[in-house]
Design a protein around this motif. Structure first.
Motif, PDB file in Angstrom:
ATOM      1  N   PRO A 231     -37.379   3.565 -23.832  1.00 23.01           N
ATOM      2  CA  PRO A 231     -37.527   2.451 -22.968  1.00 23.01           C
ATOM      3  C   PRO A 231     -37.081   1.332 -23.626  1.00 23.01           C
ATOM      4  CG  PRO A 231     -39.319   4.340 -22.319  1.00 23.01           C
ATOM      5  CD  PRO A 231     -38.625   4.556 -23.791  1.00 23.01           C
ATOM      6  N   GLU A 232     -36.926  -0.009 -23.163  1.00 24.88           N
ATOM      7  CA  GLU A 232     -36.576  -1.050 -23.396  1.00 24.88           C
ATOM      8  C   GLU A 232     -37.704  -1.689 -23.208  1.00 24.88           C
ATOM      9  OE1 GLU A 232     -34.258  -3.402 -20.554  1.00 24.88           O
ATOM     10  OE2 GLU A 232     -32.174  -2.295 -21.120  1.00 24.88           O
ATOM     11  N   LEU A 294     -35.587  -0.660 -34.022  1.00 22.22           N
ATOM     12  CA  LEU A 294     -34.996   1.250 -33.719  1.00 22.22           C
ATOM     13  C   LEU A 294     -34.681   0.730 -32.008  1.00 22.22           C
ATOM     14  CD1 LEU A 294     -38.517   2.755 -34.617  1.00 22.22           C
ATOM     15  CD2 LEU A 294     -36.670   2.290 -35.690  1.00 22.22           C
ATOM     16  N   TYR A 295     -33.164   0.868 -31.543  1.00 18.39           N
ATOM     17  CA  TYR A 295     -32.590  -0.017 -30.526  1.00 18.39           C
ATOM     18  C   TYR A 295     -32.960   1.121 -29.519  1.00 18.39           C
ATOM     19  CZ  TYR A 295     -29.532  -2.211 -27.920  1.00 18.39           C
ATOM     20  OH  TYR A 295     -29.516  -3.114 -26.637  1.00 18.39           O
ATOM     21  N   PRO A 296     -33.784   0.850 -28.180  1.00 15.34           N
ATOM     22  CA  PRO A 296     -33.827   1.298 -27.266  1.00 15.34           C
ATOM     23  C   PRO A 296     -32.799   1.873 -26.577  1.00 15.34           C
ATOM     24  CG  PRO A 296     -34.084  -0.736 -26.521  1.00 15.34           C
ATOM     25  CD  PRO A 296     -34.042  -0.611 -28.192  1.00 15.34           C
ATOM     26  N   ASP A 297     -32.449   3.625 -26.813  1.00 11.69           N
ATOM     27  CA  ASP A 297     -31.344   4.012 -26.042  1.00 11.69           C
ATOM     28  C   ASP A 297     -31.553   5.959 -25.583  1.00 11.69           C
ATOM     29  OD1 ASP A 297     -28.793   4.274 -25.280  1.00 11.69           O
ATOM     30  OD2 ASP A 297     -27.676   2.997 -26.458  1.00 11.69           O
ATOM     31  N   ALA A 432     -41.657  -8.352 -35.302  1.00 14.90           N
ATOM     32  CA  ALA A 432     -41.047  -8.481 -33.747  1.00 14.90           C
ATOM     33  C   ALA A 432     -42.361  -7.409 -33.295  1.00 14.90           C
ATOM     34  CB  ALA A 432     -40.003  -7.732 -33.689  1.00 14.90           C
ATOM     35  N   ILE A 433     -43.051  -7.711 -32.022  1.00 16.18           N
ATOM     36  CA  ILE A 433     -43.468  -7.200 -31.433  1.00 16.18           C
ATOM     37  C   ILE A 433     -43.282  -6.170 -29.930  1.00 16.18           C
ATOM     38  CG2 ILE A 433     -45.233  -8.720 -31.521  1.00 16.18           C
ATOM     39  CD1 ILE A 433     -44.489  -9.576 -28.401  1.00 16.18           C
ATOM     40  N   SER A 434     -41.832  -5.696 -30.450  1.00 18.57           N
ATOM     41  CA  SER A 434     -41.166  -4.696 -29.555  1.00 18.57           C
ATOM     42  C   SER A 434     -40.073  -4.253 -30.206  1.00 18.57           C
ATOM     43  CB  SER A 434     -40.970  -4.698 -28.018  1.00 18.57           C
ATOM     44  OG  SER A 434     -40.066  -6.200 -27.522  1.00 18.57           O
ATOM     45  N   ASN A 435     -38.828  -3.281 -29.621  1.00 20.43           N
ATOM     46  CA  ASN A 435     -37.841  -3.861 -29.584  1.00 20.43           C
ATOM     47  C   ASN A 435     -37.028  -3.776 -28.752  1.00 20.43           C
ATOM     48  OD1 ASN A 435     -37.640  -1.766 -31.911  1.00 20.43           O
ATOM     49  ND2 ASN A 435     -39.664  -0.635 -31.688  1.00 20.43           N
ATOM     50  N   PRO A 436     -36.420  -4.899 -28.783  1.00 20.65           N
ATOM     51  CA  PRO A 436     -35.650  -5.496 -28.031  1.00 20.65           C
ATOM     52  C   PRO A 436     -34.336  -5.077 -27.824  1.00 20.65           C
ATOM     53  CG  PRO A 436     -35.191  -6.889 -29.946  1.00 20.65           C
ATOM     54  CD  PRO A 436     -36.277  -5.546 -30.204  1.00 20.65           C
ATOM     55  N   THR A 437     -33.622  -5.723 -26.711  1.00 21.44           N
ATOM     56  CA  THR A 437     -32.017  -4.628 -26.070  1.00 21.44           C
ATOM     57  C   THR A 437     -31.281  -6.133 -26.655  1.00 21.44           C
ATOM     58  OG1 THR A 437     -32.106  -6.224 -23.810  1.00 21.44           O
ATOM     59  CG2 THR A 437     -32.645  -3.488 -24.256  1.00 21.44           C
ATOM     60  N   PHE A 438     -30.011  -5.943 -27.457  1.00 27.30           N
ATOM     61  CA  PHE A 438     -29.333  -6.828 -27.347  1.00 27.30           C
ATOM     62  C   PHE A 438     -28.596  -8.150 -26.722  1.00 27.30           C
ATOM     63  CE2 PHE A 438     -26.176  -4.561 -24.372  1.00 27.30           C
ATOM     64  CZ  PHE A 438     -25.811  -5.188 -23.194  1.00 27.30           C
ATOM     65  N   LEU A 439     -29.572  -7.991 -25.302  1.00 23.62           N
ATOM     66  CA  LEU A 439     -28.819  -8.786 -24.748  1.00 23.62           C
ATOM     67  C   LEU A 439     -30.477  -9.807 -24.853  1.00 23.62           C
ATOM     68  CD1 LEU A 439     -27.833 -10.787 -22.265  1.00 23.62           C
ATOM     69  CD2 LEU A 439     -29.985  -8.923 -20.740  1.00 23.62           C
ATOM     70  N   ALA A 440     -31.346 -10.014 -24.574  1.00 24.36           N
ATOM     71  CA  ALA A 440     -32.672 -10.417 -25.493  1.00 24.36           C
ATOM     72  C   ALA A 440     -32.261 -10.836 -27.197  1.00 24.36           C
ATOM     73  CB  ALA A 440     -33.982  -9.558 -25.770  1.00 24.36           C
ATOM     74  N   ILE A 441     -31.679  -9.912 -27.393  1.00 26.75           N
ATOM     75  CA  ILE A 441     -31.018 -11.140 -29.216  1.00 26.75           C
ATOM     76  C   ILE A 441     -30.138 -12.107 -28.548  1.00 26.75           C
ATOM     77  CG2 ILE A 441     -30.052 -10.396 -31.612  1.00 26.75           C
ATOM     78  CD1 ILE A 441     -31.404  -7.766 -31.062  1.00 26.75           C
ATOM     79  N   ASN A 442     -29.196 -11.405 -27.495  1.00 22.08           N
ATOM     80  CA  ASN A 442     -28.439 -12.961 -27.022  1.00 22.08           C
ATOM     81  C   ASN A 442     -28.838 -14.175 -26.976  1.00 22.08           C
ATOM     82  OD1 ASN A 442     -25.540 -13.635 -27.070  1.00 22.08           O
ATOM     83  ND2 ASN A 442     -25.947 -13.635 -25.092  1.00 22.08           N
ATOM     84  N   TYR A 443     -29.887 -13.572 -26.186  1.00 27.50           N
ATOM     85  CA  TYR A 443     -30.521 -15.443 -25.814  1.00 27.50           C
ATOM     86  C   TYR A 443     -31.234 -16.000 -26.341  1.00 27.50           C
ATOM     87  CZ  TYR A 443     -28.443 -14.867 -20.779  1.00 27.50           C
ATOM     88  OH  TYR A 443     -28.194 -14.591 -19.958  1.00 27.50           O
ATOM     89  N   ALA A 444     -31.475 -15.254 -27.666  1.00 28.23           N
ATOM     90  CA  ALA A 444     -32.750 -15.178 -28.789  1.00 28.23           C
ATOM     91  C   ALA A 444     -32.179 -16.561 -29.745  1.00 28.23           C
ATOM     92  CB  ALA A 444     -33.179 -14.818 -29.891  1.00 28.23           C
TER      93      ALA A 444
END
Length: 486
Positions: A231-232, A294-297, A432-444
């Protein structure tokens, strides 16, 4: 006795016998006897008289006396020796001149033939030399006749096929021709070899057959495919529990060792090492080295997959998602990773810090639509530390270090001394405190442009944003009223 039909023969002209041998004349000239002298006619060709015909000498005498030509003849078809002699130019070129030109042409043809023969032979020699060189070098690569004995360490994964193995061996200098390796294996073996994942020691002195024997299993075992959905926002700790306890993959110790010490070749790992060197204190406080990467997928693993294979597949997916997200962005750079690093430089951050910020956005926002605003709150606080004393005050960072997540944090948790507690320590947490998605990285990297410094979540999951602390307190009271009504 004279006959009127028989020409008079001059006394000085000897009578020719019918069977007497004729004097040989050049093919290009004709000799005629006249007035006791021999005259050569270069334009006439002698003819051998047929039986019963008038001899050449007699015919010319008759023509001279009568001034007549034979019937059925024309000047262009048949000329008498006297006519040819009278029409020939005294300055006409002699036949031997033409024969010399023919000799010159024959010499030129001979030289041309020799040149062609030399070019042909040289072409054969060059082609043979090139083919021989490639035959020798390829043969040496296949059978390792004369090659280096230096040992090389390499690892292969479960999904490594013949082509991938050939490319890997070529990259490490074990073989020179990966395409030849692929062709040879397909030709040599009836069934495609199955390779065992693991670490190996090989050297260039090993032939193709010996290399295959080193990597291949004698028989391919029947494998079970395990489907794992991460999970994300899952943490490394949660991912390890999911892999080991739910799916029976690898072990906690092996997975932890791969995460902390694994040698993975990715650009973002290199950037992580740069950050750790620049901030050794934070690096020492880091809980998991690969937290955030560790990408969530959803992943498909063989049941006997190694820890390195499991982690590497997640890292590879992270890299793929970054490429697809940023390869067409308008940032400076020729490649997607250059563009990402240039965006980080514009923000004055390392890429690992952007991943950390994205993990906080991932955990604080319940809905994607709020990613930009929440990211702007953290950026505003980092860029203007005087507003909030340099503290990010994120509840999600406290949840990270708790043994068990607590949806209702109290003073005890908020005052817990931990490097990940952003209520006590300024700036970003150590990792990091979790493994984020590309969308969260994009907004960061591309936060919304706001003046917000505060936000609080409503019961439905959406947030109320505020520019000042007074507005923030008002929003908190509004939410408390909502809670009472519900």
């Amino acid at each position: 006795m004279n006959n009127s039909n028989t020409p008079n023969r001059r006394p000085s002209e000897p009578r020719r016998q019918p069977n007497a041998p004729q004097r040989q004349v050049r093919p290009s000239s004709t000799a005629q006897a006249r007035d006791g002298k021999v005259t050569k006619n270069p334009s006439a060709t002698p003819r051998k008289p047929s039986s019963g015909a008038v001899r050449p000498g007699e015919r010319s005498s008759i023509y001279a006396q009568n001034g007549a030509r034979p019937r059925g003849s024309t000047a262009s078809q048949r000329k008498s020796p006297s006519a040819s002699r009278s029409n020939a130019s005294p300055k006409a070129k002699r036949p031997f001149v033409t024969r010399k030109a023919d000799d010159d042409r024959g010499g030129s043809t001979l030289i041309t033939s020799l040149l062609k023969a030399v070019i042909y032979i040289m072409t054969i020699l060059v082609v043979s030399g090139v083919l021989s060189y490639f035959a020798i070098t390829i043969g040496n690569d296949v059978f390792a006749f004369v090659k280096d004995n230096e040992e090389v360490q390499l690892s292969i994964s479960d999904d490594t096929d013949v082509k991938a193995l050939g490319n890997l061996l070529a990259e490490r200098g074990i073989i020179r021709y990966p395409n030849v390796f692929n062709f040879y294996i397909n030709l040599r073996y009836n069934k495609t070899p199955y390779f065992e994942a693991g670490d190996y020691t090989v050297s260039p002195s090993m032939s193709y057959d010996k290399l295959i024997a080193t990597f291949a299993k004698s028989e391919k075992k029947e494998k079970v495919t395990v489907i794992v959905s991460i999970p994300e926002g899952y943490t490394v700790n949660q991912i390890i529990d999911l892999l080991v306890n739910k799916h029976g993959l690898s072990s906690r110790d092996e997975l932890t060792d791969a995460i902390q010490n694994g040698d993975f070749d990715y650009w973002f790992i290199d950037e992580l090492e740069k950050f750790e060197k620049a901030h050794p204190h934070k690096a020492s406080l880091r809980k998991y080295r690969l937290e955030g990467y560790l990408y969530p997928d959803t992943y498909y693993y063989y049941s006997d997959a190694s820890a390195e294979t499991i982690i590497n597949k997640m890292l590879k997916n992270f890299d793929t998602k970054m490429k697809h997200t940023f390869k067409n962005c308008l940032a400076d750079g020729n490649t997607y990773d250059e563009k990402i690093l240039n965006l980080c430089a514009e923000k004055g951050r390392y890429f690992d810090e952007i991943v950390t910020l994205a993990s906080m956005v991932q955990m604080e926002a319940k809905f994607d639509i709020e990613y930009g605003d929440i990211a702007s709150v953290f950026h505003n606080r980092l860029n203007n530390p005087s507003k909030t004393n340099g503290k990010l005050e994120s509840d999600a960072t406290i949840q990270y270090f708790l043994d068990k997540r607590n949806p209702d944090l109290g003073k005890e948790e908020l005052n817990t001394d931990d490097p990940y507690n952003t209520y006590l320590y300024q700036g970003l947490p150590p990792s990091a405190i979790s493994n984020p998605t590309f969308l969260a990285i994009n907004y960061a990297l591309y936060p919304a442009k706001t003046s917000y410094y505060y936000f609080v979540a409503k019961p439905d999951g959406f947030s109320l944003f505020a520019k000042t602390y007074a507005e923030h307190e008002k929003n908190i009271k509004e939410i408390d009223e909502m809670m009472k009504d519900s």
